[in-house]
Enzyme design. Structure first.
Site, short mmCIF file in Angstrom:
data_model
loop_
_atom_site.label_atom_id
_atom_site.label_comp_id
_atom_site.label_asym_id
_atom_site.label_seq_id
_atom_site.Cartn_x
_atom_site.Cartn_y
_atom_site.Cartn_z
N ASP A 49 -75.12 -17.94 62.69
CA ASP A 49 -73.96 -16.87 62.64
C ASP A 49 -73.11 -17.05 64.05
OD1 ASP A 49 -74.76 -15.97 60.15
OD2 ASP A 49 -75.87 -14.25 61.17
N LYS A 70 -68.46 -14.66 60.48
CA LYS A 70 -67.37 -13.74 59.91
C LYS A 70 -66.30 -14.40 59.98
CE LYS A 70 -69.28 -9.32 60.02
NZ LYS A 70 -69.51 -8.56 61.54
N MET A 185 -72.88 -2.02 66.54
CA MET A 185 -71.85 -2.10 65.89
C MET A 185 -70.91 -0.83 66.07
SD MET A 185 -73.00 -4.23 62.57
CE MET A 185 -74.53 -3.60 62.41
N1 SAH Z 1 -79.47 -8.66 64.01
C1 SAH Z 1 -78.82 -8.51 65.21
C2 SAH Z 1 -77.81 -7.46 64.94
C3 SAH Z 1 -76.62 -7.91 64.07
S1 SAH Z 1 -75.45 -6.81 63.96
C4 SAH Z 1 -80.00 -8.06 66.34
O1 SAH Z 1 -81.08 -7.83 65.93
O2 SAH Z 1 -79.34 -7.67 67.28
C5 SAH Z 1 -74.45 -7.26 65.17
C6 SAH Z 1 -74.50 -6.13 66.37
O3 SAH Z 1 -75.57 -6.42 67.14
C7 SAH Z 1 -73.17 -6.40 67.41
O4 SAH Z 1 -72.07 -5.60 66.55
C8 SAH Z 1 -73.56 -5.68 68.24
O5 SAH Z 1 -73.79 -4.16 68.15
C9 SAH Z 1 -75.07 -5.99 68.56
N2 SAH Z 1 -75.22 -7.37 69.36
C10 SAH Z 1 -75.55 -8.44 68.99
N3 SAH Z 1 -75.42 -9.34 70.05
C11 SAH Z 1 -75.22 -8.49 71.03
C12 SAH Z 1 -74.88 -8.92 72.69
N4 SAH Z 1 -75.29 -9.93 72.93
N5 SAH Z 1 -74.57 -7.68 73.16
C13 SAH Z 1 -74.31 -6.72 72.72
N6 SAH Z 1 -74.67 -6.44 71.42
C14 SAH Z 1 -75.10 -7.27 70.87
#
Ligand code: SAH
Length: 281
Positions: A49, A70, A185
């Site tokens: 991803d 995406k 998000m």
């Molecule tokens: N499965 C992932 C979440 C996926 S949804 C997890 O467990 O972290 C994607 C969202 O995750 C982003 O929009 C943001 O809100 C958050 N996210 C993922 N990586 C991030 C990062 N390095 N810093 C801040 N937010 C993050």
């Protein structure tokens, strides 16, 4: 390229025709699990991803890399495509590593991908990862639980599969029941979310933080309040990915911003909650 062996352990084998659905953590490659590293060493193909760091992919030099992030288009059709691609790769006898940001089962649609694999008779293993809402906040010096703040934490998504603020969330119940909120998000709908929480009685001066690109060299943290959250985001140059945190845990950053401490700055306030009493237990 010869690679250093993993520490001694009965590491599972990624067999041909199997898919391992694996979390890559929030960004810092060091936050990968050893099971993930073991998978990277064995994969024929890595389907990854958008938020997976290049360094992590470089740890699978032998593998073909397929980007599944995406690129616009209809999200639901896209997700089905990814899941079916995993099925096709497995059926072609590949050792498939599906690498997702954070934890695959936390707002990551990993459950849907696993269901598709199941429906097509493809064997799979789940490898959890450090989720951004926990590890990302820790890198900002914000503990998601702290004995003096909260006995529960509520994880929310700021938008649903249509891209709208999620209609299924009972904001009044959240406002009344959630001690600390961790919102994935949430940037796009921050104004809507804050408005709902304020309307349901959360105080405007409640501490809030936005942690962008958490755990990466580009990490940025905005400390604000619930009342100012949306305006401060708008006035900033902050971009997703970001985690929003609402609750008194955010105050702990004044003491525990360990990256600032490591850079030689003194703590802004070693006892932000006023509970330590300096010299107490
Ligand atoms: N499965 C992932 C979440 C996926 S949804 C997890 O467990 O972290 C994607 C969202 O995750 C982003 O929009 C943001 O809100 C958050 N996210 C993922 N990586 C991030 C990062 N390095 N810093 C801040 N937010 C993050």
């Amino acid at each position: 390229m010869t690679q250093a062996p993993l520490p001694p352990y009965d590491w599972p084998e990624l067999l041909p025709g199997w898919v391992w659905l694996c979390g890559a953590g929030p960004g810092d490659p060091g936050l990968l699990t050893l099971h993930a590293l073991n998978a990277l060493r064995q994969a024929d193909v890595v389907v990854y991803d958008a938020l997976v760091a290049q360094e992590i992919l470089d740890w699978a030099p032998q593998a073909e890399k397929l980007y599944a992030g995406k690129r616009g288009g209809k999200p639901s059709a896209k997700q089905a495509d990814i899941s079916l691609q995993l099925v096709d790769l497995a059926r072609a006898g590949k050792r498939v590593l599906r690498l997702k940001g954070g934890d695959p089962f936390v707002f990551g649609r990993g459950g849907e991908e696993a269901q598709t694999l199941l429906a097509h008779g493809v064997n799979f293993r789940i490898i959890p990862g450090i989720s951004a809402g926990i590890g990302g906040l820790a890198y900002a010096g914000i503990p998601v639980t702290h004995r003096d703040v909260n006995q529960s934490v509520t994880f929310l998504t700021g938008h649903d599969h249509t891209g709208q603020a999620p209609g299924s969330i009972n904001w009044r119940a959240v406002a009344e029941g959630a001690q600390v909120l961790v919102i994935y998000m949430g940037m796009k709908h921050a104004r809507h979310i804050a408005g709902e929480l304020l309307a349901a009685g959360r105080p405007a001066d409640e501490p809030a933080a936005v942690v962008c690109n958490a755990t990466t060299p580009d990490q940025q943290v905005l400390e604000t309040t619930l009342g100012r959250l949306a305006d401060d985001i708008e006035a900033s140059d902050l971009q997703p990915p970001a985690i929003l945190c609402i609750g008194r845990s955010v105050l702990m950053r004044q003491a525990l911003d360990w990256q600032a401490l490591a850079a030689g700055q003194p703590p802004r306030n070693p006892d932000p909650l006023g509970t330590m009493g300096f010299g107490g237990d």
